[in-house]
Design an enzyme around this catalytic site. Structure first.
Site, PDB file in Angstrom:
ATOM      1  CB  THR A 284      -0.893   0.047   1.258  1.00 29.99           C
ATOM      2  OG1 THR A 284      -0.053   0.292   2.412  1.00 29.99           O
ATOM      3  CG2 THR A 284      -1.667  -1.237   1.468  1.00 29.99           C
TER       4      THR A 284
ATOM      5  CB  ALA B  66       1.967  -0.280   6.759  1.00 24.59           C
TER       6      ALA B  66
ATOM      7  CB  VAL C 159       8.212  -0.291   8.363  1.00 23.17           C
ATOM      8  CG1 VAL C 159       8.230   1.235   8.365  1.00 23.17           C
ATOM      9  CG2 VAL C 159       7.581  -0.836   9.642  1.00 23.17           C
ATOM     10  CE  LYS C 160       5.727   1.113  -0.701  1.00 24.69           C
ATOM     11  NZ  LYS C 160       4.438   1.136  -1.401  1.00 24.69           N
ATOM     12  CB  VAL C 161      11.093   4.311   4.840  1.00 24.33           C
ATOM     13  CG1 VAL C 161      10.675   3.796   6.194  1.00 24.33           C
ATOM     14  CG2 VAL C 161      12.291   3.525   4.316  1.00 24.33           C
TER      15      VAL C 161
END
Ligand code: E4P
Length: 409
Positions: A206, A235, A261-263
């Site tokens: 996402t 996310a 965790v998306k950065v």
């Protein structure tokens, strides 16, 4: 047991399906005892040489780490050639597959069966160019001269693709151990539920735009997705400075064990990636548009790097080229475990390109997956089969098989 050494084998083919023959050879080398492929070059196209061959050749180089002796490698190469259907042929003639031992780290040999380095290596651009690409520090075992130096004159050979990463045996890096994974690029729960029922979706990605489109609570949406798909669910953080991003990331990781965790690929994002990865939290570094960004993310411990194919194509750059370069760079450094997650996929061809480049994962919208299933000839063929089946006297397969089974006791 011999100490494993690095060795380079040149592959060439011009008859049949040369690309498939090269891929087969790379897989077969990877499956040899005590051997693993640690790097591959791209596949190069070269015109027929020596005045005998009529067709262009495809060439590539595979670098292995092996405890086999040079003779054993040469024999294994011959065995692979004959498995591919090669018959004895004249020198330079067209062929189904050539597997030549080019170089073994630290070994010079006049053994007529396994001369090392290969006596014509220095004169053959179709071997030298891919050798230097797959093994940039390759050097002559006696003089110590780097083969890269022989290419100073810049021999131009067109690269036309990549060798698929071998999947059998021990791959060149752990990340490539399974076939390309399919992630769904959406935050729409109905789409995710339906796609989950297909049984082929491995994870979900996402981003803030996809979340905003659904108009639902962010954290609950992520949690619901994790309960539908038992695989990695990305996310994305939205803070702009590392400390805040780290805080968001740590909390998101607590929502469900599937959360990745998306950065973004910014200096702050990479600081966050490094911090979270060192705590064992999986990180997907997104918005990657050039190969060095991918190397930076990998060095910061990212679990995934997300290069964006579609957005590059949108501005007339070659998204596929970016994926190929990242796959190659990662393959050069087997210690990097980051998986290439091809993102911003807009149509089925992007999926094909991602798979051909050896991407570990591709993430695509729901409608792209639906179109992957369909082909007008499949529909037409299936309709014809069903119509013809109408003319079969007993069309009840279940009843027929059950009766047949019970008649056999
Ligand atoms: C996935 O991780 C990305 O956020 C997504 O693929 C971007 O796709 P787009 O370029 O179509 O918005």
């Amino acid at each position: 047991m011999r100490t494993p050494r690095r060795a380079a084998l040149g592959l060439g083919a011009s008859l049949g399906d040369p690309a498939a023959a090269l891929a087969l050879a790379a897989r077969a080398l990877d499956a040899l005892p005590g051997t693993r492929v640690i790097a591959t070059s791209r596949v190069y196209w070269s015109p027929p040489a020596g005045g005998v061959a009529r067709r262009p050749f495809l060439n590539a180089v595979v670098v292995v780490e092996t405890s086999l002796s040079p003779r054993e490698l040469v024999r294994a190469g011959r065995e692979i050639e004959s498995r591919a259907g090669r018959r004895a042929s004249r020198r330079w003639a067209d062929r189904v597959l050539d597997v030549d031992l080019l170089l073994v780290e630290g070994i010079a040999s006049r053994d007529p069966e396994a001369q090392l380095p290969h006596p014509r290596l220095g004169d053959r651009p179709f071997a030298l160019v891919p050798l230097v690409e797959a093994w940039p520090s390759a050097a002559h075992p006696v003089t110590g001269k780097h083969y890269a130096a022989r290419l100073a004159a810049r021999v131009a050979l067109p690269a036309i693709g990549t060798l698929p990463r071998p999947t059998g045996g021990i791959g060149p890096r752990r990340a490539g151990e399974s076939a390309m994974k399919f992630f769904l690029d959406t935050a729409n729960l109905d789409e995710i539920r339906e796609a989950a029922s297909w049984g082929i979706i491995d994870g979900v990605t996402t981003n803030p735009s996809l979340i905003a489109r659904e108009g639902r609570d962010f954290v609950d949406t992520i949690y619901q997705i994790c309960t539908i798909i038992d695989g990695p669910v990305s996310a994305e953080t939205v803070a702009v400075d590392a400390p805040k991003m780290i805080e968001e990331g740590r909390l998101l990781a607590r929502v469900h064990r599937n959360v990745v965790v998306k950065v973004p690929l910014t200096i702050e994002g990479i600081k966050c990636c490094k911090a979270l990865s060192s705590e064992g939290i999986r990180v997907n570094v997104t918005l990657c548009f050039q190969p060095m960004q991918a190397l930076i993310a990998a060095k910061a411990g990212a679990t995934y790097i997300s290069p964006f194919l579609g957005r590059l194509d949108d501005v007339s750059e070659d998204g596929m080229d970016l994926i190929q370069k990242i796959v190659q760079i990662y393959a050069n450094y087997p210690e990097l475990k980051t998986q290439v997650l091809s993102a911003s996929i807009r149509h089925p061809l992007h999926m094909v390109q991602a798979a051909m480049a050896g991407s570990d994962v591709a993430t695509a919208p729901f409608k792209v997956y639906k179109s992957l299933y369909s082909h007008p000839l499949t529909d037409k063929g299936n309709a014809a089969f069903l119509k013809d089946w109408e003319t079969v006297p007993d069309r009840d397969i279940v009843g027929q098989v059950n009766r047949w089974l019970s008649s056999r006791g």
